[in-house]
Enzyme design. Structure first.
Site, PDB file in Angstrom:
ATOM      1  N   GLU A  63     -13.820   0.046 -13.300  1.00 41.29           N
ATOM      2  CA  GLU A  63     -13.978  -0.998 -14.314  1.00 41.29           C
ATOM      3  C   GLU A  63     -15.429  -1.441 -14.386  1.00 41.29           C
ATOM      4  O   GLU A  63     -16.015  -1.840 -13.370  1.00 41.29           O
ATOM      5  CB  GLU A  63     -13.076  -2.198 -13.983  1.00 41.29           C
ATOM      6  CG  GLU A  63     -13.258  -3.335 -14.995  1.00 41.29           C
ATOM      7  CD  GLU A  63     -12.276  -4.485 -14.838  1.00 41.29           C
ATOM      8  OE1 GLU A  63     -11.358  -4.390 -13.996  1.00 41.29           O
ATOM      9  OE2 GLU A  63     -12.436  -5.483 -15.569  1.00 41.29           O
ATOM     10  N   GLU A 113      -7.079  -3.653  -5.597  1.00 41.26           N
ATOM     11  CA  GLU A 113      -8.529  -3.696  -5.764  1.00 41.26           C
ATOM     12  C   GLU A 113      -9.227  -3.505  -4.421  1.00 41.26           C
ATOM     13  O   GLU A 113      -8.705  -3.922  -3.380  1.00 41.26           O
ATOM     14  CB  GLU A 113      -8.945  -5.063  -6.342  1.00 41.26           C
ATOM     15  CG  GLU A 113      -8.343  -5.324  -7.715  1.00 41.26           C
ATOM     16  CD  GLU A 113      -8.772  -6.669  -8.316  1.00 41.26           C
ATOM     17  OE1 GLU A 113      -9.651  -7.345  -7.737  1.00 41.26           O
ATOM     18  OE2 GLU A 113      -8.215  -7.022  -9.360  1.00 41.26           O
ATOM     19  N   LYS A 156      -1.189  -0.665  -7.952  1.00 44.49           N
ATOM     20  CA  LYS A 156      -2.656  -0.644  -7.956  1.00 44.49           C
ATOM     21  C   LYS A 156      -3.168  -1.810  -7.119  1.00 44.49           C
ATOM     22  O   LYS A 156      -2.581  -2.888  -7.147  1.00 44.49           O
ATOM     23  CB  LYS A 156      -3.180  -0.779  -9.392  1.00 44.49           C
ATOM     24  CG  LYS A 156      -4.686  -0.979  -9.477  1.00 44.49           C
ATOM     25  CD  LYS A 156      -5.202  -1.001 -10.894  1.00 44.49           C
ATOM     26  CE  LYS A 156      -5.233  -2.376 -11.514  1.00 44.49           C
ATOM     27  NZ  LYS A 156      -6.054  -3.371 -10.787  1.00 44.49           N
ATOM     28  N   ASP A 167      -2.309  -8.139 -13.085  1.00 46.21           N
ATOM     29  CA  ASP A 167      -2.301  -9.563 -12.741  1.00 46.21           C
ATOM     30  C   ASP A 167      -3.186 -10.341 -13.719  1.00 46.21           C
ATOM     31  O   ASP A 167      -3.255 -11.566 -13.671  1.00 46.21           O
ATOM     32  CB  ASP A 167      -2.686  -9.803 -11.272  1.00 46.21           C
ATOM     33  CG  ASP A 167      -4.110  -9.407 -10.955  1.00 46.21           C
ATOM     34  OD1 ASP A 167      -4.775  -8.792 -11.811  1.00 46.21           O
ATOM     35  OD2 ASP A 167      -4.579  -9.718  -9.835  1.00 46.21           O
TER      36      ASP A 167
HETATM   37  O1  KIV Z   1      -4.924  -7.084 -14.055  1.00 45.47           O
HETATM   38  C1  KIV Z   1      -5.407  -6.239 -14.806  1.00 45.47           C
HETATM   39  O2  KIV Z   1      -5.063  -6.126 -15.986  1.00 45.47           O
HETATM   40  C2  KIV Z   1      -6.401  -5.346 -14.253  1.00 45.47           C
HETATM   41  C3  KIV Z   1      -7.365  -4.768 -15.220  1.00 45.47           C
HETATM   42  C4  KIV Z   1      -8.485  -5.720 -15.419  1.00 45.47           C
HETATM   43  C5  KIV Z   1      -7.818  -3.459 -14.782  1.00 45.47           C
HETATM   44  O3  KIV Z   1      -6.479  -5.172 -13.079  1.00 45.47           O
END
Ligand code: KIV
Length: 296
Positions: free
Chosen positions: A186, A119, A117, A48
């Site tokens: 990260e 967070e 993925k 994102d």
């Molecule tokens: O959106 C993204 O590219 C990410 C990275 C910062 C890991 O989540």
């Protein structure tokens, strides 16, 4: 370009078992995906972060599921072999387990992704468990989590104190027992990343700015190729200055058009003499101006 086999989940775990680091880059569009796939990149994250790198927002928060699906599907078309991960945008999983499963399913069904993925740590374990139970491979993301950047106090190292580091170790364990097959760390200290990697069982640990000891490395494509105009984070290395190449090319285009050295005959198409003579004759016989009234 060499042929390559399609990456699979067992293929990723085989790399971990043989001690070969996994390569992972972000990607948001078809032509870049084509290049990354041909270069043999193992995993692609349709992040994102496209809100910042592609759409020019100051954060990732305005990105929607529809934005993500559009870009993820384009990446999948360009990269048939890499393991493509769809990044769940802000508020696509936070509201409830059901929202999380439905939106994870959209990445799989509409964009052809291999995994998703999201967070967050222990507080997101039920979302991770729900998605994993639905048969969708899921990756956790700890440390600097850009969707919470305002709560974290900015884009900065996370887990510097023992207490903060302990919370990240705890969150990593919670995500693993919830069913995450991979966790991205990260911007956490290298020793914390090594500790989590050593403790991981059946879970791939990836590093973004968290040192060399994870099972592989992720970089933001725009940082690695100098394509983001606003800043270059310290954790990134510029592997090739594509921004400079494009800037030089743009200057050359402007001069070539201005100085009339572009286009050249090889860049245009002609018309046979007879056809052109016939056109001239027809314009004399029936001027187009006379026919204009009919289209007004
Ligand atoms: O959106 C993204 O590219 C990410 C990275 C910062 C890991 O989540």
């Amino acid at each position: 370009m060499p042929d390559r086999k399609r990456m699979t989940l067992p293929g990723l775990f085989a790399k971990v078992a043989e001690g070969t680091p996994i390569t992972w880059l972000t990607c948001y569009d078809y032509p870049t995906a084509f290049l990354q796939d041909a270069a043999g990149i193992d995993m692609i994250l349709v992040g994102d972060s496209l809100g910042m790198t592609m759409l020019g927002f100051d954060s990732t928060l305005p990105v929607t599921m529809d934005d993500m699906i559009r870009h993820a599907a384009a990446v999948r078309r360009g990269a048939p072999n890499a393991w493509v991960v769809g990044d769940m945008p802000y508020m696509s999983y936070q509201p409830s387990v059901e929202t999380a499963i439905r939106n994870a399913g959209r990445f799989m069904a509409e964009a052809g992704c291999d995994a998703v993925k999201l967070e967050g740590g222990a507080e997101m374990a039920d979302r991770v468990a729900g998605i994993a139970r639905a048969g969708i491979p899921v990756i956790g993301h700890l440390g600097l989590t850009p969707q919470s950047v305002s709560a974290l106090g900015g884009f900065r190292l996370q887990g510097k104190s023992a207490a903060q580091a302990r919370k990240i170790v705890f969150d990593a364990a919670a995500l693993q027992s919830a069913g995450a097959f991979c966790i991205l760390l990260e911007l956490v200290p290298d020793r914390v990343c090594r500790l989590i990697t050593e403790r991981a069982t059946d879970c791939i640990i990836m590093s973004l700015g968290s040192g060399p000891d994870a099972h592989g490395q992720l970089l933001i494509y725009h940082d690695a190729f100098a394509l983001y105009p606003k800043f270059k984070p310290r954790m990134a290395r510029v592997f090739a200055d594509a921004g400079a190449v494009i800037r030089d090319g743009l200057a050359a285009y402007v001069s070539a058009v201005t100085e009339r050295t572009f286009p050249q005959p090889e860049n245009w198409f002609g018309m046979a003499d007879e056809a052109y003579a016939e056109l001239e004759q027809s314009l004399r016989d029936a001027p187009v101006e006379a026919a204009m009234g009919a289209v007004r």
